[in-house]
Design a protein around this motif. Structure first.
Motif, PDB file in Angstrom:
ATOM      1  N   LEU A  20      32.224  -5.252  35.253  1.00 26.53           N
ATOM      2  CA  LEU A  20      30.748  -6.196  35.488  1.00 26.53           C
ATOM      3  C   LEU A  20      29.695  -5.179  35.133  1.00 26.53           C
ATOM      4  CD1 LEU A  20      31.964  -9.221  36.829  1.00 26.53           C
ATOM      5  CD2 LEU A  20      31.911  -8.576  34.525  1.00 26.53           C
ATOM      6  N   SER A  22      27.065  -2.271  32.387  1.00 28.91           N
ATOM      7  CA  SER A  22      26.938  -1.865  31.065  1.00 28.91           C
ATOM      8  C   SER A  22      27.071  -0.298  31.010  1.00 28.91           C
ATOM      9  CB  SER A  22      25.740  -1.582  30.355  1.00 28.91           C
ATOM     10  OG  SER A  22      25.781  -3.083  30.169  1.00 28.91           O
ATOM     11  N   THR A  99      31.998 -11.795  40.100  1.00 25.73           N
ATOM     12  CA  THR A  99      32.466 -11.488  39.260  1.00 25.73           C
ATOM     13  C   THR A  99      32.314 -13.628  39.048  1.00 25.73           C
ATOM     14  OG1 THR A  99      34.545 -10.754  39.043  1.00 25.73           O
ATOM     15  CG2 THR A  99      35.015 -12.542  37.541  1.00 25.73           C
ATOM     16  N   PHE A 102      27.812 -13.292  38.165  1.00 24.67           N
ATOM     17  CA  PHE A 102      27.275 -12.628  36.950  1.00 24.67           C
ATOM     18  C   PHE A 102      27.289 -13.695  35.143  1.00 24.67           C
ATOM     19  CE2 PHE A 102      26.726  -7.914  37.313  1.00 24.67           C
ATOM     20  CZ  PHE A 102      25.701  -8.121  39.125  1.00 24.67           C
ATOM     21  N   PRO A 103      28.306 -14.736  35.515  1.00 24.47           N
ATOM     22  CA  PRO A 103      28.146 -15.412  33.758  1.00 24.47           C
ATOM     23  C   PRO A 103      26.604 -16.162  34.056  1.00 24.47           C
ATOM     24  CG  PRO A 103      30.770 -15.042  34.986  1.00 24.47           C
ATOM     25  CD  PRO A 103      29.658 -14.630  36.209  1.00 24.47           C
ATOM     26  N   TYR A 106      24.082 -13.846  33.577  1.00 23.24           N
ATOM     27  CA  TYR A 106      24.210 -12.079  32.682  1.00 23.24           C
ATOM     28  C   TYR A 106      24.530 -12.972  31.575  1.00 23.24           C
ATOM     29  CZ  TYR A 106      21.768  -9.573  35.296  1.00 23.24           C
ATOM     30  OH  TYR A 106      20.872  -7.881  35.907  1.00 23.24           O
ATOM     31  N   GLU A 108      25.257 -13.354  28.429  1.00 21.31           N
ATOM     32  CA  GLU A 108      25.550 -12.601  27.170  1.00 21.31           C
ATOM     33  C   GLU A 108      26.037 -11.630  27.137  1.00 21.31           C
ATOM     34  OE1 GLU A 108      23.980 -13.433  23.890  1.00 21.31           O
ATOM     35  OE2 GLU A 108      23.348 -14.588  25.672  1.00 21.31           O
ATOM     36  N   ARG A 109      26.436 -10.923  28.591  1.00 23.07           N
ATOM     37  CA  ARG A 109      27.587 -10.419  29.359  1.00 23.07           C
ATOM     38  C   ARG A 109      26.422  -8.842  29.163  1.00 23.07           C
ATOM     39  NH1 ARG A 109      33.122 -11.984  28.709  1.00 23.07           N
ATOM     40  NH2 ARG A 109      33.031  -9.567  28.841  1.00 23.07           N
ATOM     41  N   ASP A 110      25.362  -8.642  29.186  1.00 22.30           N
ATOM     42  CA  ASP A 110      24.001  -7.346  28.611  1.00 22.30           C
ATOM     43  C   ASP A 110      24.158  -7.237  30.160  1.00 22.30           C
ATOM     44  OD1 ASP A 110      22.359  -9.553  29.047  1.00 22.30           O
ATOM     45  OD2 ASP A 110      21.118  -8.595  28.640  1.00 22.30           O
ATOM     46  N   TYR A 111      25.171  -6.695  30.906  1.00 19.80           N
ATOM     47  CA  TYR A 111      25.102  -6.278  32.845  1.00 19.80           C
ATOM     48  C   TYR A 111      24.404  -4.816  32.951  1.00 19.80           C
ATOM     49  CZ  TYR A 111      28.952  -9.984  32.865  1.00 19.80           C
ATOM     50  OH  TYR A 111      29.690 -10.722  32.509  1.00 19.80           O
TER      51      TYR A 111
END
Length: 138
Positions: A20, A22, A99, A102-103, A106, A108-111
């Motif tokens: 998780l 970028s 895990t 984080f949802p 974030y 938008e899943r832009d970790y």
């Protein structure tokens, strides 16, 4: 507060993240804030989650959230994490807790990029996880 210009960088020309985070984060900001490594102490200075890396991880993100809120920022302002985890057993519990967390932090899943280090020990043996952050402010 003005919106932060923050874009996760993704290229097929470099290895894809295995967790998780970028590959990189491109940011346009007026100033930066550096959050010192946070450990799992509550506001009264008591350890949360003795021998439980997952509980310590949740407390650490709670602490980081409180620091962010104190400057009218949120996790969307975090542009980099550095994480220290003591041993493989603690690593698995940290990954599971992250895990779960984080949802909501974030959606938008832009970790943010994250450097994850497995170490032998932190400053006190009861500390299993330490996380520091770089924050961009518009």
């Amino acid at each position: 507060m003005t919106a932060l210009q923050r874009t996760a960088v993704k290229t097929a020309e470099a290895p894809q993240p295995v967790g998780l985070y970028s590959q990189a984060m491109r940011v346009r900001a007026r100033e930066f804030m550096f959050i010192a490594g946070q450990i799992a102490l509550d506001a009264e200075g008591k350890l949360v989650g003795k021998n439980d890396a997952g509980a310590q991880t949740r407390q650490i993100y709670k602490n980081i959230g409180a620091i962010l809120q104190s400057v009218n920022a949120s996790f969307s302002n975090v542009v980099e994490f550095t994480t220290y985890v003591v041993g493989k057993k603690a690593l698995q519990a940290f990954m599971q807790a992250r895990t779960e967390i984080f949802p909501s932090l974030y959606p938008e899943r832009d970790y943010p990029p994250n450097t994850l280090l497995v170490v032998n020990a932190l400053v006190h043996e009861e500390y299993l996880v330490e996380i520091k952050a770089v924050v961009a402010l518009p």
